[in-house]
Motif scaffolding. Structure first.
Motif, PDB file in Angstrom:
ATOM      1  N   TRP A  48      -5.385  33.223  47.419  1.00 32.62           N
ATOM      2  CA  TRP A  48      -6.163  34.335  46.869  1.00 32.62           C
ATOM      3  C   TRP A  48      -7.129  34.919  47.898  1.00 32.62           C
ATOM      4  N   TRP A  52      -7.070  38.702  49.411  1.00 34.94           N
ATOM      5  CA  TRP A  52      -8.263  39.553  49.361  1.00 34.94           C
ATOM      6  C   TRP A  52      -8.516  40.204  50.717  1.00 34.94           C
ATOM      7  N   TYR A 121      -5.730  44.038  42.817  1.00 30.31           N
ATOM      8  CA  TYR A 121      -5.715  42.760  43.543  1.00 30.31           C
ATOM      9  C   TYR A 121      -5.189  41.635  42.656  1.00 30.31           C
ATOM     10  N   VAL A 122      -5.689  41.558  41.420  1.00 33.19           N
ATOM     11  CA  VAL A 122      -5.231  40.528  40.489  1.00 33.19           C
ATOM     12  C   VAL A 122      -3.769  40.751  40.123  1.00 33.19           C
ATOM     13  N   LYS A 126      -0.647  38.090  41.047  1.00 31.68           N
ATOM     14  CA  LYS A 126       0.159  37.395  40.047  1.00 31.68           C
ATOM     15  C   LYS A 126       1.606  37.894  40.029  1.00 31.68           C
ATOM     16  N   ARG A 134      -6.378  31.563  38.828  1.00 34.37           N
ATOM     17  CA  ARG A 134      -7.101  32.834  38.775  1.00 34.37           C
ATOM     18  C   ARG A 134      -7.757  33.120  40.119  1.00 34.37           C
ATOM     19  N   PRO A 135      -8.110  34.377  40.359  1.00 43.12           N
ATOM     20  CA  PRO A 135      -8.814  34.694  41.611  1.00 43.12           C
ATOM     21  C   PRO A 135     -10.145  33.956  41.680  1.00 43.12           C
ATOM     22  N   THR A 139     -14.650  36.399  44.775  1.00 45.41           N
ATOM     23  CA  THR A 139     -14.147  37.753  44.989  1.00 45.41           C
ATOM     24  C   THR A 139     -14.892  38.765  44.119  1.00 45.41           C
TER      25      THR A 139
END
Length: 244
Positions: A48, A52, A121-122, A126, A134-135, A139
């Motif tokens: 993650w 990012w 981004y999320v 996924k 999860r992130p 972030t």
């Protein structure tokens, strides 16, 4: 007085063409970032966090200042037409209230843009990168820091668009500022340049926290740059006419 100015400025966004760029540039940044991440899995191994860095690479360095430049130039374009500037200076409204109304409207647009960037981004993490869990909560902190550091860019771009009649020139200055900010941040002088503050706050293209132990300096620098540009806007609007 301020609320009336804010409503008038906010009304300009209805059916505005800037919404095309609002969606397009973050999507381009997300597509590029995800592709670059997937092509470099052997190097980018922080999942993650690595995703990012790739998503914020182009957004924080180039797309953010360009978007803010477009937002600011669009809100000032009506005032630069015909003799509209004379009408504003003669209106029973404090000139700074008009500037602050534009500032709040752009800040709202930036907040929505930040949320869109995080949502993409999320989604990409996924759906395409297939990252587990999860992130990281960090972030979201980076996102908030980017908003704090980006406020001085908003104020500066509004001052530039107030002074320059051209729509494109302030946007180009924003792009150049983003590049200069990248150079300043790479040399450890990110807190000394307004365009670099947003990049440092977002932790753009870095896995380690760029603000570790520097939160006080970051907040102080962001506040001082913002105050400087607001004072400059006040002086320009009250002590001399701005050519339009």
């Amino acid at each position: 007085m301020f609320l009336r100015c804010f409503r008038a400025e906010d009304r300009k966004l209805h059916a505005s063409p800037i919404w095309i760029l609002f969606f397009l540039l973050p999507v381009i940044s997300a597509v590029y970032g995800t592709f670059n991440y997937l092509q470099n899995l052997g190097i980018l191994q922080d999942q993650w966090y690595s995703l990012w860095t790739q998503h914020t690479l182009f957004y924080a360095l180039f797309f953010y200042p360009v978007l803010v430049g477009v937002y600011a130039a669009y809100l000032w374009r009506l005032e630069h037409r015909g003799h509209n500037w004379n009408l504003i200076m003669a209106a029973p409204v404090r000139p700074l209230a008009l500037f602050l109304a534009k500032y709040v409207v752009v800040l709202k647009l930036v907040l929505l843009t930040q949320l869109l960037v995080f949502g993409l981004y999320v989604l990409c993490g996924k759906a395409f990168a297939h990252l587990p869990g999860r992130p990281p909560v960090e972030t979201l902190l980076f996102l908030l820091r980017g908003l704090v550091g980006g406020q001085c860019v908003i104020a500066l771009q509004l001052v530039l668009s107030m002074l320059i009649r051209s729509f494109a020139v302030p946007v180009f200055i924003g792009l150049a500022g983003g590049v200069a900010g990248m150079l300043c941040a790479s040399k450890g002088a990110g807190l000394a340049f307004p365009y670099a503050l947003m990049q440092v706050g977002m932790n753009a293209n870095k896995s380690e926290d760029l603000l570790a132990g520097q939160y006080g300096g970051f907040l102080l620098a962001s506040a001082l740059w913002l105050a400087l540009f607001l004072v400059l806007a006040h002086l320009l609007l009250t002590r001399r006419d701005v050519r339009a």
